[in-house]
Design a protein around this motif. Structure first.
Motif, PDB file in Angstrom:
ATOM      1  N   PHE A 563       0.820  -1.206   0.000  1.00 40.11           N
ATOM      2  CA  PHE A 563       0.000   0.000   0.000  1.00 40.11           C
ATOM      3  C   PHE A 563       0.859   1.264   0.000  1.00 40.11           C
ATOM      4  O   PHE A 563       0.514   2.257  -0.636  1.00 40.11           O
ATOM      5  CB  PHE A 563      -0.925   0.011   1.214  1.00 40.11           C
ATOM      6  N   LYS A 564       1.965   1.218   0.712  1.00 36.96           N
ATOM      7  CA  LYS A 564       2.808   2.401   0.794  1.00 36.96           C
ATOM      8  C   LYS A 564       3.681   2.573  -0.447  1.00 36.96           C
ATOM      9  O   LYS A 564       4.047   3.694  -0.808  1.00 36.96           O
ATOM     10  CB  LYS A 564       3.690   2.325   2.039  1.00 36.96           C
ATOM     11  N   CYS A 565       4.015   1.480  -1.124  1.00 42.91           N
ATOM     12  CA  CYS A 565       4.865   1.563  -2.317  1.00 42.91           C
ATOM     13  C   CYS A 565       4.085   1.946  -3.569  1.00 42.91           C
ATOM     14  O   CYS A 565       4.688   2.430  -4.538  1.00 42.91           O
ATOM     15  CB  CYS A 565       5.560   0.222  -2.568  1.00 42.91           C
ATOM     16  N   ALA A 566       2.778   1.703  -3.595  1.00 45.52           N
ATOM     17  CA  ALA A 566       1.979   1.933  -4.807  1.00 45.52           C
ATOM     18  C   ALA A 566       0.879   2.950  -4.516  1.00 45.52           C
ATOM     19  O   ALA A 566      -0.229   2.567  -4.126  1.00 45.52           O
ATOM     20  CB  ALA A 566       1.388   0.620  -5.310  1.00 45.52           C
ATOM     21  N   PRO A 567       1.142   4.228  -4.674  1.00 49.43           N
ATOM     22  CA  PRO A 567       0.127   5.239  -4.342  1.00 49.43           C
ATOM     23  C   PRO A 567      -1.078   5.225  -5.269  1.00 49.43           C
ATOM     24  O   PRO A 567      -2.146   5.714  -4.894  1.00 49.43           O
ATOM     25  CB  PRO A 567       0.899   6.559  -4.463  1.00 49.43           C
ATOM     26  N   MET A 568      -0.942   4.682  -6.488  1.00 47.84           N
ATOM     27  CA  MET A 568      -2.050   4.638  -7.441  1.00 47.84           C
ATOM     28  C   MET A 568      -2.791   3.305  -7.414  1.00 47.84           C
ATOM     29  O   MET A 568      -3.650   3.058  -8.264  1.00 47.84           O
ATOM     30  CB  MET A 568      -1.529   4.897  -8.859  1.00 47.84           C
ATOM     31  N   LEU A 569      -2.495   2.449  -6.464  1.00 46.85           N
ATOM     32  CA  LEU A 569      -3.102   1.118  -6.399  1.00 46.85           C
ATOM     33  C   LEU A 569      -4.610   1.229  -6.199  1.00 46.85           C
ATOM     34  O   LEU A 569      -5.085   2.008  -5.366  1.00 46.85           O
ATOM     35  CB  LEU A 569      -2.487   0.315  -5.253  1.00 46.85           C
ATOM     36  N   ARG A 570      -5.364   0.418  -6.966  1.00 43.98           N
ATOM     37  CA  ARG A 570      -6.823   0.435  -6.882  1.00 43.98           C
ATOM     38  C   ARG A 570      -7.423  -0.939  -6.592  1.00 43.98           C
ATOM     39  O   ARG A 570      -8.526  -1.025  -6.062  1.00 43.98           O
ATOM     40  CB  ARG A 570      -7.412   0.970  -8.195  1.00 43.98           C
ATOM     41  N   LYS A 571      -6.721  -2.019  -6.923  1.00 49.39           N
ATOM     42  CA  LYS A 571      -7.317  -3.347  -6.757  1.00 49.39           C
ATOM     43  C   LYS A 571      -6.251  -4.354  -6.390  1.00 49.39           C
ATOM     44  O   LYS A 571      -5.213  -4.429  -7.053  1.00 49.39           O
ATOM     45  CB  LYS A 571      -8.031  -3.769  -8.052  1.00 49.39           C
ATOM     46  N   VAL A 572      -6.512  -5.122  -5.326  1.00 49.86           N
ATOM     47  CA  VAL A 572      -5.621  -6.186  -4.872  1.00 49.86           C
ATOM     48  C   VAL A 572      -6.436  -7.466  -4.766  1.00 49.86           C
ATOM     49  O   VAL A 572      -7.456  -7.493  -4.070  1.00 49.86           O
ATOM     50  CB  VAL A 572      -4.968  -5.859  -3.514  1.00 49.86           C
ATOM     51  N   ILE A 573      -6.001  -8.517  -5.443  1.00 48.54           N
ATOM     52  CA  ILE A 573      -6.660  -9.827  -5.366  1.00 48.54           C
ATOM     53  C   ILE A 573      -5.744 -10.752  -4.579  1.00 48.54           C
ATOM     54  O   ILE A 573      -4.590 -10.963  -4.967  1.00 48.54           O
ATOM     55  CB  ILE A 573      -6.938 -10.397  -6.764  1.00 48.54           C
ATOM     56  N   ALA A 574      -6.252 -11.281  -3.476  1.00 50.23           N
ATOM     57  CA  ALA A 574      -5.395 -12.063  -2.569  1.00 50.23           C
ATOM     58  C   ALA A 574      -6.127 -13.288  -2.045  1.00 50.23           C
ATOM     59  O   ALA A 574      -6.190 -13.520  -0.837  1.00 50.23           O
ATOM     60  CB  ALA A 574      -4.912 -11.190  -1.414  1.00 50.23           C
ATOM     61  N   PHE A 575      -6.674 -14.094  -2.921  1.00 49.22           N
ATOM     62  CA  PHE A 575      -7.308 -15.343  -2.499  1.00 49.22           C
ATOM     63  C   PHE A 575      -6.241 -16.306  -1.979  1.00 49.22           C
ATOM     64  O   PHE A 575      -5.157 -16.419  -2.530  1.00 49.22           O
ATOM     65  CB  PHE A 575      -8.056 -15.992  -3.660  1.00 49.22           C
ATOM     66  N   GLY A 576      -6.566 -17.006  -0.904  1.00 52.36           N
ATOM     67  CA  GLY A 576      -5.667 -18.016  -0.375  1.00 52.36           C
ATOM     68  C   GLY A 576      -4.509 -17.474   0.438  1.00 52.36           C
ATOM     69  O   GLY A 576      -3.644 -18.247   0.831  1.00 52.36           O
ATOM     70  N   CYS A 577      -4.474 -16.172   0.700  1.00 49.29           N
ATOM     71  CA  CYS A 577      -3.413 -15.582   1.537  1.00 49.29           C
ATOM     72  C   CYS A 577      -3.943 -15.495   2.967  1.00 49.29           C
ATOM     73  O   CYS A 577      -4.447 -14.450   3.401  1.00 49.29           O
ATOM     74  CB  CYS A 577      -3.013 -14.210   1.004  1.00 49.29           C
ATOM     75  N   PHE A 578      -3.848 -16.599   3.688  1.00 52.36           N
ATOM     76  CA  PHE A 578      -4.498 -16.696   4.994  1.00 52.36           C
ATOM     77  C   PHE A 578      -3.700 -16.031   6.109  1.00 52.36           C
ATOM     78  O   PHE A 578      -4.159 -16.004   7.255  1.00 52.36           O
ATOM     79  CB  PHE A 578      -4.741 -18.170   5.337  1.00 52.36           C
ATOM     80  N   ASN A 579      -2.517 -15.514   5.800  1.00 53.97           N
ATOM     81  CA  ASN A 579      -1.734 -14.811   6.821  1.00 53.97           C
ATOM     82  C   ASN A 579      -2.056 -13.327   6.883  1.00 53.97           C
ATOM     83  O   ASN A 579      -1.458 -12.602   7.669  1.00 53.97           O
ATOM     84  CB  ASN A 579      -0.233 -14.996   6.552  1.00 53.97           C
TER      85      ASN A 579
END
Length: 641
Positions: A563-579
């Motif tokens: 989040f801090k490295c990508a100021p223009m980030l709009r969408k994150v897909i993280a299925f299966g990342c249980f941590n």
């Protein structure tokens, strides 16, 4: 006759009360007569008393009515007070039960006190009231109402039994305390929001007037007669929504057809027939772009009609058009092939063979974009005629027939210098030699996709991005490039697919211009590599979408650094990342597939959250959980620099 009727009367079982009344010669008529007599005596006594006091009969009746009204009011007041007392007793009883648990003796107390408590408890047990058995009558501990005990009767705070009503109230309050209140949308609204997120629709704040009008039109699609002179971009947006809502039928298709339209995009033609396809070219003779998805009714006659009426088509995209024969494809290429610039064909099982691909260089020399995916009758022999398309800039190939690396290298060497897009999905046999050919021949690529591969090595990918003279890529998809061996889940000693070394090299090469990144199922990427790339200080200013699904090393700290490295980030897909847990999502970012952090996403994702303060909260939380000190102190984990 009467005796026989009585003898044939059907009699059922009688209650104990009925038997008692019959044994004592008491009948219902006798009870009724006694009641009537008592009423008459009471009324006569009242009249005699009124006459002795000299009061008129009417005044006495009015006084009786007033007294009765006051008595009714008093009963209502007492009833309300009793209900309030019941609620107060229930609340007091729940606290009392907790206090009784706290009063138990602690370890290390004196023996005398323990013996005294023991004697007191023994005496309490001796004089404790015995719990009535089911079927007996008992008074409710809270409201003192008489009720019949059942096996399901609840126990009150003081050990007594509760009636059904009080038991339900007590259970309801207990459940309300146990269940945390849910925040954010629930039920059907929640499912709709998640569906829109998966489709890429990110809505922040109130919907625009245009969006509300589009939704209203779709809701009343069967009643709309004309859409008017809407711009082409809005027409395409309406077509997407009509398709998703399964309302694109012959009547609705006419809304999108106008003589001045030069583009038609229908993502699902399942409800359309062959004659409906002909209407497209009859009403829109100037059409240049044809994109039909699930075109199962696009037959030879539809293609023949398009050849006859549509002479300016430069973009042809068909999905699942399996009823067009090989001869009809060849006829179309011969007739209008020179004007064709874009050809995209998918899921062609019954037709379209190598012979049709061989006709492309001869009849379609101006092709700039070619996409042939899941055309099951194609073989590696089609790569040779594709290499003869000198103006080709965008190439996407995907078929299940095994292909030698030599054939792919020859293709890339021939047309690679002009390519802007290279997509090779599901080519599982591509190895490091193909990567070397890409590094040497392709110097203008903006999009690269090689997924579903288990042959490329981490070292080969790292060498590609380290020595590559190509400018930074804008789209990268290396999803599912990993070793698959159930007997060796950690993989071989030499890392297969996108690994830690190649991931760092890739981001160093293309991170400054990268917009879309897909590394899902690249399970060999380590936590150290992720924290090195997303360290909180290195910036990726163009990154808008990333898919890290099933990369097990991704956790809360990695996501916070992203989040801090990508100021223009709009969408994150993280299925299966249980941590990933308790993540604080900045405003304007949509995170999909993180069930454990859903409450935090709903809470912080739609409001204005300062990124620096949010990241500070994340670091503080991580330190406290891992015993690394408070926020502002130096961290042992070098993530935020």
């Amino acid at each position: 006759m009467s005796a026989r009727r009585n003898a044939n009367r059907i009699r059922g079982p009688q209650s104990a009360l009925t038997d008692f009344l019959a044994a004592n010669n008491i009948s219902a008529q006798q009870i009724r007569d006694d009641y009537t007599r008592r009423q008459a005596q009471a009324q006569a006594a009242a009249e005699a008393e009124a006459a002795a006091n000299g009061e008129p009969q009417d005044e006495q009746a009015a006084l009786d009515e007033a007294a009765e009204a006051e008595a009714a009011i008093e009963r209502s007041r007492k009833k309300r007070k009793a209900q309030q007392d019941v609620v107060a007793k229930i609340k007091k009883g729940k606290g009392k039960g907790k206090d009784q648990k706290k009063k138990k003796g602690k370890k290390g107390s004196d023996d005398e006190e323990d013996e005294g408590d023991s004697d007191f408890d023994l005496g309490k047990e001796m004089y404790k009231k015995k719990v009535p058995l089911p079927g007996q009558l008992e008074n409710c501990e809270l409201c003192e109402k008489r009720f019949t005990v059942t096996p399901y009767s609840k126990t009150g705070p003081d050990g007594g039994l509760l009636c059904t009503k009080c038991g339900k109230e007590l259970a309801k309050d207990a459940d309300a305390e146990k269940k945390p209140k849910k925040t954010g949308p629930t039920g059907r609204k929640r499912r709709k929001i998640e569906s829109d997120r998966l489709d890429g629709k990110i809505q922040m704040g109130a919907k625009s007037l245009q969006q509300l009008c589009i939704e209203k039109v779709v809701h009343h699609a069967t009643d709309v007669d004309d859409l008017g002179d809407l711009p082409q971009s809005l027409m395409e947006r309406l077509g997407e929504i009509f398709t998703k809502e399964r309302v694109m039928k012959p009547k609705q298709l006419k809304l999108f057809l106008r003589p001045d339209v030069d583009s038609i995009t229908i993502h699902d033609c399942a409800y359309l027939e062959s004659d409906d396809m002909k209407q497209i070219f009859a009403i829109c003779p100037k059409i240049q772009k044809v994109a039909l998805g699930n075109a199962c009714q696009f037959k030879n006659e539809s293609m023949e009609y398009m050849i006859e009426k549509a002479h300016d088509v430069t973009w042809l995209q068909l999905y699942a058009a399996n009823l067009i024969s090989e001869d009809m494809w060849t006829k179309y290429f011969k007739t209008h092939g020179r004007k064709l610039e874009v050809l995209k064909l998918q899921w062609l099982d019954a037709a379209f063979e190598d012979a049709q691909v061989e006709a492309l260089p001869r009849y379609c020399p101006n092709l700039r974009r070619l996409k042939l995916e899941l055309c099951r009758r194609l073989t590696p022999a089609c790569l040779e005629p594709i290499a003869k398309l000198k103006k080709l800039q965008h190439l996407s190939l995907g078929y299940s027939t095994p292909t030698s690396n030599a054939s792919i290298i020859k293709l890339i060497t021939t047309i690679g210098p002009n390519l802007l897009t290279l997509s090779l999905p599901s080519f599982s046999d591509i190895d490091d030699t193909v990567l070397e050919a890409i590094c040497i021949s392709c110097q203008k690529l903006r999009k690269l996709r090689i997924n579903g591969n288990d042959t490329m090595t981490d070292a080969g990918l790292s060498a590609l991005f380290t020595n590559w003279a190509n400018p930074p890529l804008r789209f990268i998809d290396f999803s599912a490039t990993r070793d698959v061996d159930n007997s060796n889940p950690d993989g071989p000693d030499e890392c297969i697919g996108l690994g830690p070394e190649s991931f760092i090299s890739m981001m160093m090469h293309s991170g400054s211009k990268l917009e879309d990144l897909n590394i899902s199922s690249c399970r060999h990427i380590t936590f150290d590599a992720l924290t090195t790339v997303f360290n909180g200080s290195t910036q990726y200013p163009e990154l808008k979408q990333i898919d890290v699904s099933f990369v097990s090393a991704v956790d809360t700290l990695v996501l916070a650094g992203l989040f801090k490295c990508a100021p223009m980030l709009r969408k994150v897909i993280a299925f299966g990342c249980f941590n990933i847990e308790d993540v604080v999502v900045p405003a304007g970012v949509v995170v999909i597939g993180v069930p454990r952090a859903q409450d935090a996403i709903e809470k912080f994702g739609g409001v204005g959250v300062d990124v620096d303060s949010a990241m500070g909260a994340m670091v503080d939380l991580f330190k406290r959980e891992n015993g690394l000190g408070g926020y502002g102190e130096e961290m042992d984990v070098g993530v935020f620099g």
